[in-house]
Enzyme design. Structure first.
Site, PDB file in Angstrom:
ATOM      1  N   ASN A 153       5.519  -4.466   3.736  1.00 14.94           N
ATOM      2  CA  ASN A 153       4.420  -4.248   4.677  1.00 14.94           C
ATOM      3  C   ASN A 153       3.170  -4.989   4.172  1.00 14.94           C
ATOM      4  O   ASN A 153       3.167  -5.538   3.068  1.00 14.94           O
ATOM      5  CB  ASN A 153       4.174  -2.744   4.824  1.00 14.94           C
ATOM      6  CG  ASN A 153       3.654  -2.119   3.554  1.00 14.94           C
ATOM      7  OD1 ASN A 153       4.043  -2.499   2.455  1.00 14.94           O
ATOM      8  ND2 ASN A 153       2.769  -1.153   3.691  1.00 14.94           N
TER       9      ASN A 153
ATOM     10  N   CYS B 296       0.333  -4.328   2.779  1.00 18.91           N
ATOM     11  CA  CYS B 296      -0.283  -4.036   1.477  1.00 18.91           C
ATOM     12  C   CYS B 296       0.690  -4.096   0.310  1.00 18.91           C
ATOM     13  O   CYS B 296       0.301  -3.890  -0.849  1.00 18.91           O
ATOM     14  CB  CYS B 296      -0.951  -2.663   1.539  1.00 18.91           C
ATOM     15  SG  CYS B 296      -2.338  -2.633   2.687  1.00 18.91           S
TER      16      CYS B 296
ATOM     17  N   GLU C 239       3.248  -2.232  -0.721  1.00 28.28           N
ATOM     18  CA  GLU C 239       3.828  -1.104  -1.449  1.00 28.28           C
ATOM     19  C   GLU C 239       5.178  -0.668  -0.885  1.00 28.28           C
ATOM     20  O   GLU C 239       5.863   0.161  -1.481  1.00 28.28           O
ATOM     21  CB  GLU C 239       2.852   0.097  -1.462  1.00 28.28           C
ATOM     22  CG  GLU C 239       2.795   0.944  -0.192  1.00 28.28           C
ATOM     23  CD  GLU C 239       1.848   0.408   0.855  1.00 28.28           C
ATOM     24  OE1 GLU C 239       1.354   1.200   1.657  1.00 28.28           O
ATOM     25  OE2 GLU C 239       1.613  -0.810   0.876  1.00 28.28           O
TER      26      GLU C 239
END
Length: 394
Positions: free
Chosen positions: A306, A308, A310
């Protein structure tokens, strides 16, 4: 108000409890709703997967069908005491979990649960094939996802590099980076659900012929401003860095060697660029796919995350996220506290049920996403307040 917000969200997510109640069908939950039902065996237990977008081509038809389903759930809740009872217990549990700030779900769930959009997932990964049809399908999917408040991740590993041959037109390819700019521009023109700006992750493997241009692209002002970017590395590459060796650049189309690069030169360029601009990051794709970071390897390999970074997920997969506020579970004196593991365990169990309920009551943007998301049932439960927790524990 905050009370209204948590009330709306907890009620909406608790409606999932009605869906799999033995009496759901006779309560009219599926009346007038197009849906497919897949049966499977998990361990020794029979399971059902309900799909509401299967075989419905038009976006507007899919939305109307799902809104009808949601209206049926609300009607059952309002008129059938047993249905209300099934939802009310968990509505109260979910409300208290959020109102005590022990847990919060991702912002699409907070913004959209119980509203017309009903798109509750934060992150999606979309495949980008090496064809105009595949690329335009990915662009369409990106627009639908970002319009409804989700973020998107892509690997451009399959897209042939700039200057490569295009047999059907006797022309040359414009390259992976040029298509990344197209996805970036689309994010600029799509207002993301009226709640937040669109975000993307773009990943290119170290062996792609455009890797040097990719590493330094953020040094140009105004380029890929809606993207985080990462280079997909592997143990093989890091070994070449340590031994100061060259490695092969590969054609995404044929996987044949089309050149070589000094591994240390590429790595140093990556470090310098990350220091100067904050990008690119790095992701060890081989490590993810060789460990439990890919818990469903038979479904395919993880190739992106995704926006970001994580959450590694498969192409067409989505994930809904939430975080436990660890600091709330430290009791006692300010810097000599102890962790209340029993309360933490209780909150984790409720949070997992909350996020699993989200999977059922989520209005997925595309049939492909609904099918794999309900099949694999990925959730992302993280933590927040770690530094405060450490201080409280001394």
């Amino acid at each position: 108000s905050v009370e209204d917000l948590f009330g709306r969200v907890s009620h909406n997510i608790a409606l999932s409890e009605i869906i799999f109640h033995p009496n759901a069908r006779q309560w009219g939950v599926f009346e007038g709703v197009k849906h497919a039902e897949l049966e499977n065996i998990f361990g020794d237990k029979p399971t059902r997967t309900l799909l509401f977008h299967e075989g419905i081509a038009e976006t507007s038809e899919r939305e109307n069908n799902f809104l009808k389903f949601m209206a049926n759930l609300e009607h059952a809740y309002a008129t059938i005491p047993e249905a209300r009872q099934a939802a009310d217990y968990w509505q109260s549990e979910f409300y208290n979990l959020m109102a005590d700030y022990n847990f919060l779900p991702n912002s699409p769930t907070l913004m959209n649960a119980g509203r017309e959009l009903q798109q509750l997932s934060a992150c999606y990964v979309l495949p980008v094939p090496d064809s105009m049809e595949g690329i335009t399908k990915a662009l369409t999917a990106q627009a639908l996802i970002q319009k409804s408040g989700g973020g998107t991740g892509f690997s451009f590993c399959r897209v042939r590099p700039k200057g490569d041959v295009v047999k059907k037109t006797n022309g040359v390819a414009s390259g992976a980076i040029s298509f990344m700019k197209l996805f970036d521009k689309l994010t600029d023109v799509v207002k993301q659900g009226g709640t937040r700006r669109g975000a993307n992750m773009g990943i290119l493997p170290y062996w792609h012929p455009e890797i040097k241009d990719f590493i330094t692209i953020k040094s140009q002002p105004g380029v890929l401003e809606n993207f985080n970017i990462s280079v997909a590395l592997a143990h093989k590459f890091m070994k070449a860095v340590e031994d100061n060796e060259s490695y092969d650049l590969l054609s995404p189309r044929t996987r044949e060697a089309v050149g070589t690069m000094k591994a240390k030169e590429v790595f140093n360029m990556l470090v310098d660029s990350a220091w100067a601009t904050g990008d690119p990051g790095i992701i060890f794709i081989d490590q993810i796919n060789d460990t439990n970071s890919n818990p469903t390897p038979a479904q395919g390999e993880v190739e992106s995350t995704n926006p970001c970074g994580e959450q590694p997920i498969l192409p067409w997969e989505s994930c809904n996220l939430g975080s436990i506020n660890l600091a709330n579970f430290v009791h006692g004196e300010t810097t000599k506290g102890t962790m209340d593991y029993k309360s933490l365990e209780d909150a984790i169990n409720k949070a997992v049920r909350f996020l699993d309920n989200v999977i059922e009551i989520n209005n997925y943007p595309l049939p492909e996403i609904e099918k794999i998301s309900k099949g694999n049932r990925k959730i992302g439960l993280g933590v927040m307040g770690w530094a405060e927790t450490a201080v409280k524990l001394g």
